[in-house]
Design a protein around this motif. Structure first.
Motif, PDB file in Angstrom:
ATOM      1  N   UNK A 179     -44.589   9.436 -40.452  1.00 36.10           N
ATOM      2  CA  UNK A 179     -44.161   9.698 -38.971  1.00 36.10           C
ATOM      3  C   UNK A 179     -42.882   9.012 -38.323  1.00 36.10           C
ATOM      4  N   UNK A 180     -42.638   7.964 -38.637  1.00 34.19           N
ATOM      5  CA  UNK A 180     -41.482   7.371 -38.128  1.00 34.19           C
ATOM      6  C   UNK A 180     -40.120   7.935 -38.923  1.00 34.19           C
ATOM      7  N   UNK A 181     -40.181   8.011 -39.922  1.00 34.46           N
ATOM      8  CA  UNK A 181     -39.271   8.659 -40.508  1.00 34.46           C
ATOM      9  C   UNK A 181     -38.677  10.039 -40.094  1.00 34.46           C
ATOM     10  N   UNK A 182     -39.687  10.877 -39.735  1.00 39.64           N
ATOM     11  CA  UNK A 182     -39.503  12.209 -39.330  1.00 39.64           C
ATOM     12  C   UNK A 182     -39.074  12.081 -37.713  1.00 39.64           C
ATOM     13  N   UNK A 183     -39.680  11.223 -36.845  1.00 41.14           N
ATOM     14  CA  UNK A 183     -39.418  11.143 -35.770  1.00 41.14           C
ATOM     15  C   UNK A 183     -37.798  10.575 -35.572  1.00 41.14           C
ATOM     16  N   UNK A 184     -37.331   9.661 -36.422  1.00 36.31           N
ATOM     17  CA  UNK A 184     -35.989   9.191 -36.310  1.00 36.31           C
ATOM     18  C   UNK A 184     -35.027  10.475 -36.604  1.00 36.31           C
ATOM     19  N   UNK A 185     -35.402  11.247 -37.737  1.00 32.97           N
ATOM     20  CA  UNK A 185     -34.580  12.449 -38.007  1.00 32.97           C
ATOM     21  C   UNK A 185     -34.602  13.501 -36.803  1.00 32.97           C
ATOM     22  N   UNK A 186     -35.840  13.643 -36.354  1.00 31.58           N
ATOM     23  CA  UNK A 186     -35.877  14.748 -35.266  1.00 31.58           C
ATOM     24  C   UNK A 186     -34.908  14.339 -33.964  1.00 31.58           C
ATOM     25  N   UNK A 187     -34.844  12.940 -33.785  1.00 28.77           N
ATOM     26  CA  UNK A 187     -34.135  12.536 -32.702  1.00 28.77           C
ATOM     27  C   UNK A 187     -32.441  13.143 -32.886  1.00 28.77           C
ATOM     28  N   UNK A 188     -32.178  13.223 -34.053  1.00 30.63           N
ATOM     29  CA  UNK A 188     -30.772  13.253 -34.315  1.00 30.63           C
ATOM     30  C   UNK A 188     -30.608  15.043 -34.701  1.00 30.63           C
ATOM     31  N   UNK A 189     -31.670  15.650 -34.500  1.00 31.62           N
ATOM     32  CA  UNK A 189     -31.519  17.108 -34.365  1.00 31.62           C
ATOM     33  C   UNK A 189     -32.029  17.763 -35.700  1.00 31.62           C
TER      34      UNK A 189
END
Length: 251
Positions: free
Chosen positions: A33-43
């Protein structure tokens, strides 16, 4: 927040955050979840990750960047997990840039924000001593459990640097706990030998591993859940074997 980050740098940032969390005892779903949220924050809205206790595979969909990180060491350091979670939230809210986040994560990875060893030993001793009360024991057994529990944790801390096998580390620690408990009983310092031993090995019990294994299984992460359950079972067996040796020698 600076959104100018290429896919390679973003993949490295996400993978580093996941690696630190997994090495520090975080659950599989939390790492993903953390990795995917970070990626989502950059589009990046559709990133993929595959996490096991010994490795992480992370991919940014729509690109050819697939990252792999091997996890060779695992411990329990929830403070690091909290810090990485905090950085993830700051990235999502735009309070920190990618470069700042990566630099901070690198410092966390290389640093050692753990408590000093004497604090850990004292905490383990206190847990062992007051476990006597939890098990409806006598206060006369408080100090024997206090001393034996601290010695067992000290044994884990130092033998681990000599023997890089968790099974033998836990085995020898349980053996030390059993021998000390029997010695205290023999000289009249303690009364209830089983209670002293059970209370003294409480800091060695793999409680977090068991909790994470059940949580991962319930979330559908079967590989991680089964592997963590197997590791917890092996640790419990090592502790039981160490205590069993003491009983077989003196009974």
């Amino acid at each position: 927040m600076d959104k100018k980050i290429n896919n390679h740098e973003l993949g490295e940032l996400c993978l580093l955050a996941g690696k630190i969390m997994l090495e520090s005892g975080a659950e599989t779903y939390r790492v993903q979840d953390t990795m995917m949220r970070i990626a989502s924050s950059f589009g990046i809205r559709s990133s993929n990750s595959y996490v096991t206790p010994t490795g992480i595979v992370f991919s940014l969909c729509g690109t050819e960047q697939t990252k792999l990180a091997q996890i060779s060491k695992r411990s329990t350091d929830l403070y690091k997990v909290i810090i990485v979670n905090s950085i993830s939230r700051k990235i999502s809210s735009g309070e920190i840039s990618a470069a700042e986040a990566y630099s901070t994560l690198r410092k966390i990875e290389k640093g050692n924000p753990k408590y000093p060893i004497y604090i850990k030993i004292l905490a383990a001793s206190i847990v062992s001593g007051f476990s006597i009360v939890v098990f409806n024991g006598e206060w006369n057994d408080f100090f024997p459990a206090f001393l034996a529990g601290g010695a067992g944790f000290l044994c884990v801390s130092y033998i681990h640097h000599l023997v890089d096998l968790k099974f033998f580390t836990e085995f020898f620690a349980a053996l030390i706990v059993g021998l000390m408990s029997y010695f205290f009983k023999y000289i009249g310092f303690g009364e209830n030998l089983p209670n002293i031993i059970v209370a003294s090995i409480m800091p060695l019990v793999p409680g977090l591993l068991i909790t994470n294994a059940v949580r991962d299984l319930m979330a559908g992460h079967l590989v991680s859940g089964l592997s963590k359950g197997a590791e917890a079972s092996l640790t419990a067996f090592a502790i039981g074997a160490g205590v069993a040796v003491v009983f077989s020698l003196f009974n």
